[in-house]
Design a protein around this motif. Sequence first.
Motif, short mmCIF file in Angstrom:
data_model
loop_
_atom_site.label_atom_id
_atom_site.label_comp_id
_atom_site.label_asym_id
_atom_site.label_seq_id
_atom_site.Cartn_x
_atom_site.Cartn_y
_atom_site.Cartn_z
N UNK A 129 0.80 -1.06 -0.18
CA UNK A 129 0.19 0.01 0.10
C UNK A 129 0.81 1.31 -0.09
N UNK A 130 2.08 1.26 0.73
CA UNK A 130 2.78 2.29 0.87
C UNK A 130 3.44 2.73 -0.60
N UNK A 131 4.01 1.54 -1.16
CA UNK A 131 4.40 1.73 -2.49
C UNK A 131 3.50 2.21 -3.62
N UNK A 132 2.21 1.79 -3.55
CA UNK A 132 1.19 2.25 -4.63
C UNK A 132 1.05 3.79 -4.19
N UNK A 133 0.80 4.12 -2.98
CA UNK A 133 0.54 5.43 -2.73
C UNK A 133 1.74 6.33 -3.22
N UNK A 134 2.92 6.12 -2.89
CA UNK A 134 4.12 6.79 -3.36
C UNK A 134 4.14 6.77 -5.03
N UNK A 145 9.53 4.34 -11.49
CA UNK A 145 8.59 4.41 -10.64
C UNK A 145 7.31 3.74 -10.77
N UNK A 146 6.73 4.25 -12.12
CA UNK A 146 5.48 3.58 -12.68
C UNK A 146 5.76 2.03 -12.72
N UNK A 147 6.73 1.45 -13.32
CA UNK A 147 7.14 0.12 -13.69
C UNK A 147 7.00 -0.57 -12.13
N UNK A 148 7.59 0.09 -11.11
CA UNK A 148 7.66 -0.35 -9.63
C UNK A 148 6.09 -0.67 -9.05
N UNK A 149 5.26 0.37 -9.30
CA UNK A 149 3.91 0.27 -9.09
C UNK A 149 3.30 -0.97 -9.71
N UNK A 150 3.54 -1.24 -11.23
CA UNK A 150 2.90 -2.37 -11.67
C UNK A 150 3.43 -3.78 -11.01
N UNK A 151 4.84 -3.81 -10.73
CA UNK A 151 5.27 -4.99 -9.96
C UNK A 151 4.50 -5.23 -8.80
N UNK A 152 4.22 -4.31 -7.94
CA UNK A 152 3.57 -4.38 -6.73
C UNK A 152 1.93 -4.74 -6.93
N UNK A 153 1.49 -4.25 -7.98
CA UNK A 153 0.15 -4.47 -8.47
C UNK A 153 0.10 -5.95 -8.82
N UNK A 184 10.29 -14.03 2.95
CA UNK A 184 11.42 -13.49 2.18
C UNK A 184 10.84 -12.30 1.25
N UNK A 185 9.46 -12.66 1.04
CA UNK A 185 8.72 -11.81 0.27
C UNK A 185 8.54 -10.21 0.91
N UNK A 186 8.09 -10.45 2.10
CA UNK A 186 8.14 -9.14 2.94
C UNK A 186 9.36 -8.47 2.91
N UNK A 187 10.46 -9.38 3.16
CA UNK A 187 11.74 -8.51 3.21
C UNK A 187 12.19 -7.80 1.83
N UNK A 188 12.06 -8.86 0.78
CA UNK A 188 12.23 -7.99 -0.52
C UNK A 188 11.36 -6.76 -0.85
N UNK A 189 9.96 -6.73 -0.50
CA UNK A 189 9.17 -5.74 -0.68
C UNK A 189 9.54 -4.41 0.06
N UNK A 190 9.89 -4.68 1.07
CA UNK A 190 10.57 -3.60 2.16
C UNK A 190 11.90 -3.05 1.47
N UNK A 191 12.79 -3.74 1.08
CA UNK A 191 14.01 -3.19 0.25
C UNK A 191 13.14 -2.53 -1.12
N UNK A 192 12.37 -3.05 -1.67
CA UNK A 192 11.86 -2.54 -2.84
C UNK A 192 11.25 -1.13 -2.57
N UNK A 193 10.61 -1.06 -1.45
CA UNK A 193 9.88 0.20 -1.03
C UNK A 193 10.85 1.31 -0.83
N UNK A 194 12.05 1.00 -0.13
CA UNK A 194 13.06 1.93 0.07
C UNK A 194 13.69 2.21 -1.19
N UNK A 195 14.09 1.31 -2.18
CA UNK A 195 14.41 1.62 -3.55
C UNK A 195 13.72 2.63 -4.54
N UNK A 196 12.33 2.43 -4.19
CA UNK A 196 11.23 3.24 -5.16
C UNK A 196 11.42 4.53 -4.33
N UNK A 197 11.36 4.54 -3.08
CA UNK A 197 11.07 6.04 -2.40
C UNK A 197 12.48 6.79 -2.34
N UNK A 198 13.57 6.25 -2.80
CA UNK A 198 14.65 6.94 -3.09
C UNK A 198 14.72 7.87 -4.23
#
Length: 287
Positions: A129-134, A145-153, A184-198
């Motif tokens: 949810x945090x990734x999609x809002x960002x 950034x848009x591609x990261x949103x597509x991956x999350x969806x 593992x998925x949760x850990x990767x998504x947390x890293x993914x969130x940090x990468x997107x928000x950078x």
Amino acid sequence: PTPRPTSEINSSKNSTTDSSIVTVVVAVIAVLLIIGSIVVYCCWWNDRNTNGQKYQQNEHENSQKFHEQIALAHFENSIDEAKLTQEEHTSKKQEAQVAARANGLALINSLLVAGESLPLLRNVCSVAKAILIFCDQQDARAADVAAAGARTVATLKVLSIITENASSLNEDEAKTLVEQNMNELYDYLCQFQCAVESYSDKSWLRKKWYSIAHNAKLGSLDKKIVICLDQLRLSYSLAHDRHITKLLESQTYRLEASMKEQIESVVEKQRISPEAAADQLVNDENA
């Protein structure tokens, strides 16, 4: 007979000589007039031909310029139409991406209703949810950034399919494996969130060179997320149908890919480290 006087004879000769001179002068004048007429006519004819050639040349140049202007106008119109088509395509694509992220947020609500049918599902949904809002706020910053949103969806859709088949998981060993994959998925998504928000950081593009010198962050995490989701699919014995196959396709992060390609090119040409190549490219205005 009485001889003629000498003076009379001389007078007659002088008269004849004068007459001959006059004739010669008249003939010369006549010849000069003829020559002059010929010269004037030749000059007139030459000027006429020259002016005609210039006129034809001017007409040809004007015609050529006219056709060039028409061709240029058609070319400019084609460019404008292409730009308009591209803008319309981009606009429609952005609208589709916004709509997909909105569906993703709605899907999160559905997954939360499902409760703990999957371990750590609530935590995963919170990060997604945090990734999609960002992405909604910053998708104009970069196509990545848009591609990261597509991956999350896509990740949420796969999880939705899995929760619908949660009842098929019975064995304790399989449950342990699922829990491990979800961690593992949760850990990767947390890293993914940090990468997107950078992408919202100050001087984010400058910092991006150095992060890519170590690893193309979004691209590598995308692949890890896809592998993790595929392992979850296998745990639930879900068929690898066309729909799931599409959801498990890796996204393309064009900015990262382009920057990584430039770094690798500098490394290969100069035989230097990726970090040193990033140092050069950071200060290169043409990079």
